[in-house]
Write a protein that holds these residues in place. Structure first.
Motif, PDB file in Angstrom:
ATOM      1  N   GLU A 122       0.836  -1.211   0.000  1.00 18.41           N
ATOM      2  CA  GLU A 122       0.000   0.000   0.000  1.00 18.41           C
ATOM      3  C   GLU A 122       0.864   1.251   0.000  1.00 18.41           C
ATOM      4  OE1 GLU A 122      -3.135   0.456  -0.409  1.00 18.41           O
ATOM      5  OE2 GLU A 122      -3.635  -1.675  -0.441  1.00 18.41           O
ATOM      6  N   ARG A 123       1.904   1.229   0.814  1.00 18.77           N
ATOM      7  CA  ARG A 123       2.766   2.420   0.881  1.00 18.77           C
ATOM      8  C   ARG A 123       3.496   2.635  -0.423  1.00 18.77           C
ATOM      9  NH1 ARG A 123       4.788   0.139   6.445  1.00 18.77           N
ATOM     10  NH2 ARG A 123       2.813   0.374   7.545  1.00 18.77           N
ATOM     11  N   MET A 124       3.889   1.540  -1.084  1.00 21.47           N
ATOM     12  CA  MET A 124       4.578   1.692  -2.372  1.00 21.47           C
ATOM     13  C   MET A 124       3.633   2.271  -3.418  1.00 21.47           C
ATOM     14  SD  MET A 124       7.306  -1.342  -2.920  1.00 21.47           S
ATOM     15  CE  MET A 124       6.441  -2.808  -2.459  1.00 21.47           C
ATOM     16  N   ILE A 125       2.372   1.805  -3.406  1.00 21.46           N
ATOM     17  CA  ILE A 125       1.391   2.321  -4.375  1.00 21.46           C
ATOM     18  C   ILE A 125       1.199   3.820  -4.167  1.00 21.46           C
ATOM     19  CG2 ILE A 125      -1.025   2.245  -5.121  1.00 21.46           C
ATOM     20  CD1 ILE A 125      -1.084  -0.673  -4.138  1.00 21.46           C
ATOM     21  N   SER A 126       1.171   4.229  -2.901  1.00 23.18           N
ATOM     22  CA  SER A 126       0.879   5.638  -2.612  1.00 23.18           C
ATOM     23  C   SER A 126       2.027   6.561  -3.022  1.00 23.18           C
ATOM     24  CB  SER A 126       0.560   5.815  -1.133  1.00 23.18           C
ATOM     25  OG  SER A 126       1.732   5.628  -0.390  1.00 23.18           O
ATOM     26  N   CYS A 127       3.157   5.990  -3.413  1.00 25.35           N
ATOM     27  CA  CYS A 127       4.324   6.808  -3.797  1.00 25.35           C
ATOM     28  C   CYS A 127       4.165   7.504  -5.133  1.00 25.35           C
ATOM     29  CB  CYS A 127       5.557   5.926  -3.895  1.00 25.35           C
ATOM     30  SG  CYS A 127       6.361   5.807  -2.356  1.00 25.35           S
ATOM     31  N   HIS A 128       3.482   6.855  -6.071  1.00 20.11           N
ATOM     32  CA  HIS A 128       3.340   7.388  -7.433  1.00 20.11           C
ATOM     33  C   HIS A 128       4.658   7.873  -8.002  1.00 20.11           C
ATOM     34  CE1 HIS A 128      -0.921   6.972  -7.216  1.00 20.11           C
ATOM     35  NE2 HIS A 128      -0.948   7.635  -6.095  1.00 20.11           N
ATOM     36  N   GLU A 129       5.694   7.086  -7.863  1.00 18.70           N
ATOM     37  CA  GLU A 129       7.000   7.492  -8.372  1.00 18.70           C
ATOM     38  C   GLU A 129       7.215   6.944  -9.767  1.00 18.70           C
ATOM     39  OE1 GLU A 129      10.812   6.910  -6.230  1.00 18.70           O
ATOM     40  OE2 GLU A 129       9.543   7.232  -4.505  1.00 18.70           O
ATOM     41  N   HIS A 130       7.818   7.767 -10.603  1.00 13.37           N
ATOM     42  CA  HIS A 130       8.206   7.281 -11.930  1.00 13.37           C
ATOM     43  C   HIS A 130       9.545   6.582 -11.803  1.00 13.37           C
ATOM     44  CE1 HIS A 130       5.237   9.348 -14.520  1.00 13.37           C
ATOM     45  NE2 HIS A 130       5.081  10.018 -13.416  1.00 13.37           N
ATOM     46  N   SER A 131       9.863   5.792 -12.791  1.00 18.76           N
ATOM     47  CA  SER A 131      11.137   5.069 -12.848  1.00 18.76           C
ATOM     48  C   SER A 131      11.622   4.660 -11.476  1.00 18.76           C
ATOM     49  CB  SER A 131      12.233   5.877 -13.538  1.00 18.76           C
ATOM     50  OG  SER A 131      11.832   7.179 -13.786  1.00 18.76           O
ATOM     51  N   THR A 132      10.878   3.816 -10.845  1.00 11.48           N
ATOM     52  CA  THR A 132      11.276   3.379  -9.522  1.00 11.48           C
ATOM     53  C   THR A 132      11.935   2.008  -9.588  1.00 11.48           C
ATOM     54  OG1 THR A 132      10.568   3.273  -7.248  1.00 11.48           O
ATOM     55  CG2 THR A 132       9.134   2.228  -8.875  1.00 11.48           C
ATOM     56  N   PHE A 133      12.441   1.577  -8.490  1.00 10.51           N
ATOM     57  CA  PHE A 133      13.107   0.278  -8.405  1.00 10.51           C
ATOM     58  C   PHE A 133      12.493  -0.414  -7.201  1.00 10.51           C
ATOM     59  CE2 PHE A 133      16.541  -2.679  -7.583  1.00 10.51           C
ATOM     60  CZ  PHE A 133      16.984  -3.007  -8.859  1.00 10.51           C
ATOM     61  N   ILE A 134      11.536  -1.287  -7.469  1.00 13.44           N
ATOM     62  CA  ILE A 134      10.669  -1.790  -6.401  1.00 13.44           C
ATOM     63  C   ILE A 134      11.400  -2.416  -5.202  1.00 13.44           C
ATOM     64  CG2 ILE A 134       8.839  -3.484  -5.918  1.00 13.44           C
ATOM     65  CD1 ILE A 134       7.574  -2.591  -8.563  1.00 13.44           C
ATOM     66  N   PRO A 135      12.368  -3.307  -5.437  1.00 12.49           N
ATOM     67  CA  PRO A 135      13.029  -3.887  -4.248  1.00 12.49           C
ATOM     68  C   PRO A 135      13.661  -2.831  -3.341  1.00 12.49           C
ATOM     69  CG  PRO A 135      13.561  -5.165  -6.185  1.00 12.49           C
ATOM     70  CD  PRO A 135      12.839  -3.942  -6.675  1.00 12.49           C
ATOM     71  N   ALA A 136      14.179  -1.745  -3.922  1.00 10.73           N
ATOM     72  CA  ALA A 136      14.782  -0.692  -3.093  1.00 10.73           C
ATOM     73  C   ALA A 136      13.693   0.133  -2.414  1.00 10.73           C
ATOM     74  CB  ALA A 136      15.667   0.210  -3.942  1.00 10.73           C
ATOM     75  N   LEU A 137      12.606   0.400  -3.133  1.00  9.75           N
ATOM     76  CA  LEU A 137      11.499   1.165  -2.572  1.00  9.75           C
ATOM     77  C   LEU A 137      10.924   0.441  -1.355  1.00  9.75           C
ATOM     78  CD1 LEU A 137       9.885   3.747  -3.134  1.00  9.75           C
ATOM     79  CD2 LEU A 137       8.274   2.360  -4.448  1.00  9.75           C
ATOM     80  N   ALA A 138      10.854  -0.872  -1.475  1.00  9.48           N
ATOM     81  CA  ALA A 138      10.271  -1.657  -0.383  1.00  9.48           C
ATOM     82  C   ALA A 138      11.072  -1.509   0.906  1.00  9.48           C
ATOM     83  CB  ALA A 138      10.166  -3.121  -0.782  1.00  9.48           C
ATOM     84  N   THR A 139      12.384  -1.303   0.775  1.00  7.73           N
ATOM     85  CA  THR A 139      13.192  -1.184   1.990  1.00  7.73           C
ATOM     86  C   THR A 139      12.877   0.108   2.745  1.00  7.73           C
ATOM     87  OG1 THR A 139      15.002  -0.046   0.879  1.00  7.73           O
ATOM     88  CG2 THR A 139      15.120  -2.445   0.956  1.00  7.73           C
ATOM     89  N   VAL A 140      12.282   1.065   2.028  1.00  9.67           N
ATOM     90  CA  VAL A 140      11.911   2.311   2.692  1.00  9.67           C
ATOM     91  C   VAL A 140      10.701   2.064   3.600  1.00  9.67           C
ATOM     92  CG1 VAL A 140      11.170   4.696   2.315  1.00  9.67           C
ATOM     93  CG2 VAL A 140      12.721   3.614   0.690  1.00  9.67           C
TER      94      VAL A 140
END
Ligand code: UDP
Ligand code: MG
Length: 316
Positions: free
Chosen positions: A168-186
């Motif tokens: 849910e938190r990753m979806i709410s980011c609305h980031e372009h060109s993201t890198f999901i495994p790194a985003l998840a660590t946030v």
């Protein structure tokens, strides 16, 4: 994993017509054996081959949903689109080319359950890729470790499990060109990694040529840190100090050896100038890259557009 917990499997698909049938044949029994309710979400990332019709034929299974994106947005954006329609308490991502064996999913779930982890990553044991593909991954892994401060060993393997809140938190980011495994660590606090088998691509060929890999690498660095800008700043300071020292040296040498020496030094000056010009171009390019990214964010274009959703319950 709690019996009542629902599982979503998210699979991005880009020109995988040779692999989808085999994938389904292996994935379905594995998920059925877990005894949990599950859904499989395929995202057709603008494939140019027969992938979409094949995927559409899968909606005869009530657990399958197929998203059709309007064009090719890239693997990570496609996964985000999949996340946005997923409803499972645990969401597993994997590749469609069978390089991630579906049979490893239960191990992934067990690891998550055991340590009550938010994110479970995987390390590819005996990686079946060319050296040309493994080397860039090594660099990506190193950079990702530095940037996120999380000591995961393998960032590239997409066979991963995330808990709902992290998704849910990753979806709410609305980031372009993201890198999901790194985003998840946030967003995930408790993170672990397990070893999984890695297989040859079942059919077709990888859609990551070197150009795309370099892009992905830049996504990782630029989306998660301002490290490059800092490096330029430090580099700039160092270079100007060197320039000042060199200038002083030239003045002294001219005083000691006269004007003739200085005239012969013209080419040295050229060399120095070229170094600086080169650095400036590099810096400009890099800053431009960031501005380009800001531009894209400011435009607020959606990071993906879902054309249609197909499922046993009908098309939306
Ligand atoms: N993929 C995608 N969009 C793209 C490129 C790839 O959805 O623009 C999917 C692809 O179908 C596969 C996964 O991402 O399921 C990994 O791609 P690939 O196997 O080409 O990468 P590699 O294994 O070489 O890293
Ligand atoms: Mg692959």
């Amino acid at each position: 994993m709690d019996k009542n917990e629902q599982l979503s499997v998210v699979i991005p698909v880009y020109n995988e017509e040779d692999n989808l049938q085999a994938l389904m044949e292996r994935l379905l029994p594995v998920l059925q054996q877990t005894g949990k309710s599950f859904e499989i979400i395929f995202i057709d990332d603008g494939s140019r081959d027969n992938s979409l019709p094949i995927l559409k034929s899968f909606i005869k299974y009530e657990q399958v949903k197929v998203l059709e994106l309007t064009r090719n947005y890239g693997q990570h954006a496609a996964i985000m689109a999949g996340f946005s329609v997923s409803s499972g308490d645990i969401v597993v991502t994997m590749d469609a080319d069978l390089q991630n064996p579906p049979e490893e999913i239960p191990a992934l779930l067990a690891a998550m359950e055991e340590g009550n982890f938010d994110v479970v990553g995987t390390i590819r044991k005996g990686r079946k890729d060319s050296l040309f593909r493994i080397l860039p991954s090594k660099i990506v892994n190193m950079v990702a470790r530095k940037i996120t401060g999380v000591s995961m060993r393998d960032w590239g393997c997409m066979l991963r499990a995330y808990r709902r809140p992290v998704v849910e938190r990753m979806i709410s980011c609305h980031e372009h060109s993201t890198f999901i495994p790194a985003l998840a660590t946030v967003f995930g606090k408790r993170i672990t990694e397990i070893e999984v088998r890695h297989e040859e691509r079942h059919g077709g060929k990888s859609s990551y040529p070197l150009r795309k890999l370099i892009n992905l690498q830049f996504d990782l660095v630029a989306s998660f840190s301002n490290f490059p800008i800092k490096m330029i700043m430090y580099g700039g300071i160092l270079l100007s100090l060197l320039g000042v020292c060199f200038g002083a040296f030239l003045v002294i040498a001219r005083l000691l050896y006269g004007a003739i020496w200085a005239a012969q030094g013209v080419f040295t000056l050229f060399a120095v100038l070229f170094v600086f010009i080169g650095m400036q171009f590099f810096a400009l390019g890099l800053i431009g890259e960031y501005i380009g990214r800001i531009f894209r964010e400011v435009r607020k274009r959606p990071e993906y557009v879902i054309e249609r959703i197909y499922s046993a319950r009908g098309t939306k």
